[in-house]
Design a protein around this motif. Structure first.
Motif, PDB file in Angstrom:
ATOM      1  N   ARG A 190      -3.882   1.012   3.999  1.00  0.00           N
ATOM      2  CA  ARG A 190      -4.850   1.702   3.144  1.00  0.00           C
ATOM      3  C   ARG A 190      -6.259   1.641   3.729  1.00  0.00           C
ATOM      4  NH1 ARG A 190      -0.961   0.108   0.067  1.00  0.00           N
ATOM      5  NH2 ARG A 190      -0.005   1.676  -1.275  1.00  0.00           N
ATOM      6  N   SER A 232      -2.055   6.515  -1.635  1.00  0.00           N
ATOM      7  CA  SER A 232      -0.822   5.750  -1.892  1.00  0.00           C
ATOM      8  C   SER A 232       0.360   6.687  -2.063  1.00  0.00           C
ATOM      9  CB  SER A 232      -0.969   4.905  -3.158  1.00  0.00           C
ATOM     10  OG  SER A 232      -1.949   3.946  -2.933  1.00  0.00           O
ATOM     11  N   SER A 252       3.819   7.064   0.273  1.00  0.00           N
ATOM     12  CA  SER A 252       5.085   6.578  -0.287  1.00  0.00           C
ATOM     13  C   SER A 252       6.053   7.666  -0.751  1.00  0.00           C
ATOM     14  CB  SER A 252       4.788   5.647  -1.463  1.00  0.00           C
ATOM     15  OG  SER A 252       4.082   6.376  -2.457  1.00  0.00           O
TER      16      SER A 252
END
Ligand SMILES: O=C(O)[C@H](O)[C@@H](O)[C@H](O)[C@H](O)COP(=O)(O)O
Length: 224
Positions: free
Chosen positions: A206, A148, A152
């Motif tokens: 993901r 993640s 990001s």
């Protein structure tokens, strides 16, 4: 078998010609150009062919999409791969920027690597991505706790641990990997074609991190 080998050589040669053209085009209007390549086994024919292309290599910077945190002499080192395949012949005049430091872990080395990358002429002329059968690209692994973050963050690199791979890794973040004028995805084999088809038919990044790059636009270089 022979046909497959020839097809893999051919697709590597086509990608090498496209990479050389991209660098040459960009070098016509800027002092230096950047090429980002991936490691693993797929890029070998591409890197060997690219090494012989007529490019103003002394004005080219080369770095990696990701690296295994091992010594540069290690058999698994992507830097070793680049040095032994690309940085030979004509391309020996290019400047290679490794993603490794002498720190014992990628977490400790990440800031130094980020500072190194900050000196390069972004956006890259070309980022060449590979993909694993689990849909990872660079070191953006579906089973990594850092996925993640890597997807990001505005930071350029992320230290990565994933149960599916034995060595710690360092990867360019998705944001950094996106920072290019052109993207190529270099794949061989039917298994990877099937994974790509699956990736194209859904949108959970993901599950299959390659999905983060399927809108780049991205040119596919595939051979059986
Ligand atoms: O260091 C690495 O392993 C990579 O950069 C990685 O993302 C690679 O592109 C895929 O794992 C495909 O690897 P193969 O070409 O070996 O199948």
């Amino acid at each position: 078998m022979k046909i497959t080998e020839n097809a893999r050589e051919q697709i590597g040669a086509q990608l090498a010609a496209a990479a050389a053209q991209a660098l040459t085009e960009d070098l016509a209007s800027q002092p230096r150009a950047l090429l980002v390549v991936s490691g693993g086994s797929t890029p070998l024919p591409f890197l060997r062919r690219l090494a012989e292309q007529p490019v103003a290599w002394s004005r080219v910077d080369v770095t990696l999409a990701d690296e295994r945190w091992v010594h540069e002499d290690h058999v698994d080192s992507n830097a070793r791969l680049v040095r032994e395949t690309l940085l030979t012949g004509r391309a020996a005049a290019a400047t290679f920027h490794s993603l490794i430091t002498s720190d014992p872990t990628p977490e400790q080395g990440a800031a130094t690597v980020a500072a190194r990358l900050a000196t390069l002429p972004w956006p890259a002329s070309l980022v060449v991505l590979g993909m694993g059968n689990d849909g990872h690209t660079a070191s953006l692994f579906p089973d990594s706790g850092e996925l993640s973050l890597a997807l990001s963050t505005d930071d350029s690199v992320v230290a990565v641990r994933a149960p599916s791979v034995s060595q710690p890794r360092i990867t360019l973040s998705a944001a950094r990997l996106h920072d290019a004028r052109r993207h190529a995805l270099h794949l061989v084999g039917d298994a990877k074609k099937a994974v790509l088809a699956q990736a194209l038919s859904g949108d959970d990044v993901r599950e299959l991190p390659i999905r983060a790059f399927l809108t780049c636009p991205l040119t596919l270089y595939w051979a059986p």
